[in-house]
Design a protein around this motif. Sequence first.
Motif, short mmCIF file in Angstrom:
data_model
loop_
_atom_site.label_atom_id
_atom_site.label_comp_id
_atom_site.label_asym_id
_atom_site.label_seq_id
_atom_site.Cartn_x
_atom_site.Cartn_y
_atom_site.Cartn_z
N UNK A 80 6.82 0.73 -2.06
CA UNK A 80 7.28 2.03 -2.52
C UNK A 80 6.44 2.55 -3.69
N UNK A 81 6.30 3.88 -3.75
CA UNK A 81 5.64 4.55 -4.86
C UNK A 81 6.55 5.69 -5.33
N UNK A 82 6.20 6.29 -6.43
CA UNK A 82 6.98 7.40 -6.96
C UNK A 82 7.02 8.53 -5.93
N UNK A 83 8.21 9.00 -5.61
CA UNK A 83 8.36 10.05 -4.59
C UNK A 83 7.84 11.41 -5.06
N UNK A 84 7.55 11.53 -6.34
CA UNK A 84 7.01 12.80 -6.85
C UNK A 84 5.49 12.87 -6.71
N UNK A 85 4.87 11.80 -6.23
CA UNK A 85 3.43 11.83 -5.98
C UNK A 85 3.19 12.33 -4.56
N UNK A 86 1.95 12.60 -4.26
CA UNK A 86 1.56 13.01 -2.91
C UNK A 86 1.06 11.84 -2.08
N UNK A 87 1.18 10.63 -2.60
CA UNK A 87 0.59 9.45 -1.96
C UNK A 87 1.08 9.22 -0.54
N UNK A 88 2.37 9.24 -0.32
CA UNK A 88 2.88 8.93 1.02
C UNK A 88 2.51 10.04 2.00
N UNK A 89 2.57 11.28 1.57
CA UNK A 89 2.16 12.38 2.46
C UNK A 89 0.71 12.20 2.89
N UNK A 90 -0.17 11.87 1.94
CA UNK A 90 -1.59 11.66 2.25
C UNK A 90 -1.76 10.45 3.16
N UNK A 91 -1.04 9.40 2.85
CA UNK A 91 -1.17 8.16 3.60
C UNK A 91 -0.62 8.29 5.02
N UNK A 92 0.41 9.08 5.18
CA UNK A 92 1.01 9.31 6.50
C UNK A 92 -0.04 9.87 7.47
N UNK A 93 -0.92 10.72 6.96
CA UNK A 93 -1.98 11.29 7.79
C UNK A 93 -3.02 10.25 8.16
N UNK A 94 -3.27 9.30 7.26
CA UNK A 94 -4.29 8.27 7.51
C UNK A 94 -3.76 7.13 8.38
N UNK A 95 -2.47 6.88 8.33
CA UNK A 95 -1.89 5.74 9.05
C UNK A 95 -0.58 6.14 9.72
N UNK A 96 -0.63 7.07 10.68
CA UNK A 96 0.60 7.56 11.30
C UNK A 96 1.34 6.51 12.12
#
Length: 134
Positions: A80-96
């Motif tokens: 898990x990472x801070x939900x206020x970052x864009x990390x998961x949104x960016x990562x979702x595109x790289x590893x769907x």
Amino acid sequence: MSAPGLPPDVEAAFAAFPASARAGGLALRDLVFEVAARTPEAGPISEDLRWGEPAYLTAQTRSGTTIRIGAPKTGGYGLFVNCRTSLIEEFREMAPHLRFDGRRGVLFADRDRPDRVALAMLIRAALTYHLRKA
């Protein structure tokens, strides 16, 4: 580089994971330290508890956002990472192909063998998040 020994409070947190999720959580911990060792701009990482979960921070350089490892109530384990970052949104595109928990994490079933290459990219991005946003 291998992960350092577990601090007692972090060891207790991992011991509280369901037995079926503990090995996966500890494997994620090892991966965090491996990626950190290959990411000199992050500096040394500290291991602590945040919200009762093992957490990894770039306390010295403040280059990154906190990474946590947890065992969700729905089962399995997650990174898990801070939900206020864009990390998961960016990562979702790289590893769907991975399973996500909203904007805050990646989830794994107990039997899953995480995609180490993909997760290493997420971990590195988290460890250097503030450097990229500057």
